[in-house]
Design a protein around this motif. Structure first.
Motif, PDB file in Angstrom:
ATOM      1  N   HIS A 187      50.602  50.827  65.353  1.00 31.01           N
ATOM      2  CA  HIS A 187      50.098  51.760  64.339  1.00 31.01           C
ATOM      3  C   HIS A 187      51.449  52.875  63.904  1.00 31.01           C
ATOM      4  N   ASP A 197      38.746  45.930  54.582  1.00 30.77           N
ATOM      5  CA  ASP A 197      38.037  46.379  55.614  1.00 30.77           C
ATOM      6  C   ASP A 197      39.347  46.786  56.879  1.00 30.77           C
ATOM      7  N   SER A 198      40.475  46.158  56.940  1.00 26.05           N
ATOM      8  CA  SER A 198      41.234  46.420  57.735  1.00 26.05           C
ATOM      9  C   SER A 198      41.955  47.710  57.592  1.00 26.05           C
ATOM     10  N   LEU A 242      40.645  50.167  55.917  1.00 25.84           N
ATOM     11  CA  LEU A 242      39.836  51.315  56.038  1.00 25.84           C
ATOM     12  C   LEU A 242      39.725  51.533  57.530  1.00 25.84           C
ATOM     13  N   GLN A 243      39.718  50.547  58.060  1.00 22.09           N
ATOM     14  CA  GLN A 243      39.606  50.849  59.897  1.00 22.09           C
ATOM     15  C   GLN A 243      41.155  51.625  60.235  1.00 22.09           C
ATOM     16  N   ASP A 244      42.174  51.272  59.639  1.00 21.90           N
ATOM     17  CA  ASP A 244      43.507  51.892  59.910  1.00 21.90           C
ATOM     18  C   ASP A 244      43.361  53.294  59.610  1.00 21.90           C
ATOM     19  N   ASN A 275      40.702  55.209  58.761  1.00 22.59           N
ATOM     20  CA  ASN A 275      39.947  56.368  59.903  1.00 22.59           C
ATOM     21  C   ASN A 275      40.581  56.813  60.995  1.00 22.59           C
ATOM     22  N   PHE A 276      41.187  55.613  61.785  1.00 24.14           N
ATOM     23  CA  PHE A 276      41.998  56.228  62.951  1.00 24.14           C
ATOM     24  C   PHE A 276      43.024  57.103  62.800  1.00 24.14           C
TER      25      PHE A 276
END
Length: 347
Positions: A109, A139-140, A142-144, A146-147
């Motif tokens: 990341h 989706d991938s 969106l997850q990144d 948020n983190f």
């Protein structure tokens, strides 16, 4: 981009693209553009051998460090001074330093984190330009988002960006960023990426496996007609008025299977250019050789692919001179920078 040279049009099967608004000649520079956003490809946990402002290769005799963090380095007083007032301000510096020591930020990341930090440095108008580019979060992403938002947002109390904005920006970056590469080395390994940059106008060039234009950058050269991290688009061949101008998103000598894989995985489309239609019918063992000289794109590749060791870049004529505007038979490689005299017949 010179409005007199190019215009945006809808291209069937592709969406928007750039076409010539007048007849143009091989070698003409049709776009010189600075990056909207530029950030290092190095993980936060590793040191870089490049200037953190212009991304030239650092020399020990000229290396200057950020006076606050000592982790970021610059090639000159000019780059250091400019960066401290822009891309490496005190807020950015402290954010990067905090992230470097964060136990939550894993290496996969860290480059994304550099992008999100740089995003906080953009003006509202620049963010709007970025958001106008193609790219939709999956989706991938969106997850990144948020983190990274939860991790980075507290570091910028005076500039709050929403999770949705971060997700949209990450999606734009994924398909619109250009790789800025290490200098060519004939005896070295394959060039790696030193930085990523987004050039909004250049992103409007569609891909073709037999392009009529190619990209140059002069980051590690003494070329003085442009800033070192500007992108320069130069014509390979003559272009008629109304003809679409395309670049290749990778080195043009790659085989069909490799091109197909890269375009689908990185850009999400299948190329329908004439070259791909021809090579799709070839067997896996077919290679470009003298038996294929009757095929137009094979003659193109033999003329415009650089044959210097460990290169494979694209050759394009030098920009026309005022005293001989359209009679230039010197080709320059956009990868290794070498020159070749073009004594072949016109394709």
């Amino acid at each position: 981009m010179a409005d007199s040279m190019l215009r945006v049009e809808h291209i069937a099967g592709k969406g928007r693209g750039l076409v010539a608004s007048q007849a143009l000649k091989a070698g003409q520079i049709i776009l010189t553009e600075p990056p909207l956003i530029l950030y290092s490809s190095s993980p936060l946990s590793s040191s870089s051998s490049y200037c953190d402002h212009c991304f030239r290769t650092l020399l020990p005799t000229t290396l200057l460090s950020c006076p606050s963090c000592l982790n970021h380095h610059f090639c000159s007083n000019k780059c250091l001074s400019t960066s401290l007032n822009s891309s490496h301000s005190s807020t950015i510096c402290q954010a990067l330093l905090s992230l470097q020591h964060s136990p939550l930020l894993q290496q996969h990341h860290q480059v994304q984190a550099r992008f999100v930090v740089a995003l906080h440095n953009l003006a509202v108008s620049e963010i709007n330009t970025l958001l106008s580019l193609h790219g939709t979060p999956d989706d991938s992403i969106l997850q990144d988002a948020n983190f990274l938002h939860d991790l980075i947002s507290p570091l910028f109390p005076n500039k709050k960006l929403s999770v949705d904005l971060v997700a949209q920006a990450l999606a734009k970056d994924r398909i619109n960023s250009f790789c800025l590469m290490e200098p060519y080395n004939p005896n070295g390994p394959q060039r790696s990426i030193k930085a990523y940059g987004i050039y909004p106008k250049a992103t409007m060039f569609n891909h073709d496996c037999v392009p009529n234009a190619c990209r140059f950058d002069y980051m590690d050269t003494t070329y003085t007609n442009t800033n070192t991290n500007d992108i320069v688009i130069r014509l390979i061949k003559d272009v008629d008025e109304g003809e679409e101008i395309c670049i290749s998103y990778f080195r043009i000598g790659r085989d069909y299977a490799t091109r197909k894989k890269i375009l689908m995985e990185d850009y999400g489309f299948v190329c329908g250019c004439e070259r791909c239609k021809v090579e799709a019918s070839w067997s896996n063992n077919d290679e470009i050789d003298d038996d294929h000289d009757h095929v137009p794109h094979v003659r193109f590749l033999k003329k415009y692919v650089c044959n210097i060791k460990n290169c494979g870049g694209t050759l394009a004529p030098l920009p026309p001179k005022h005293d001989a505007p359209f009679n230039n038979n010197v080709l320059e490689c956009n990868f290794c920078g070498n020159f070749k005299i073009d004594d072949d017949d016109v394709i």
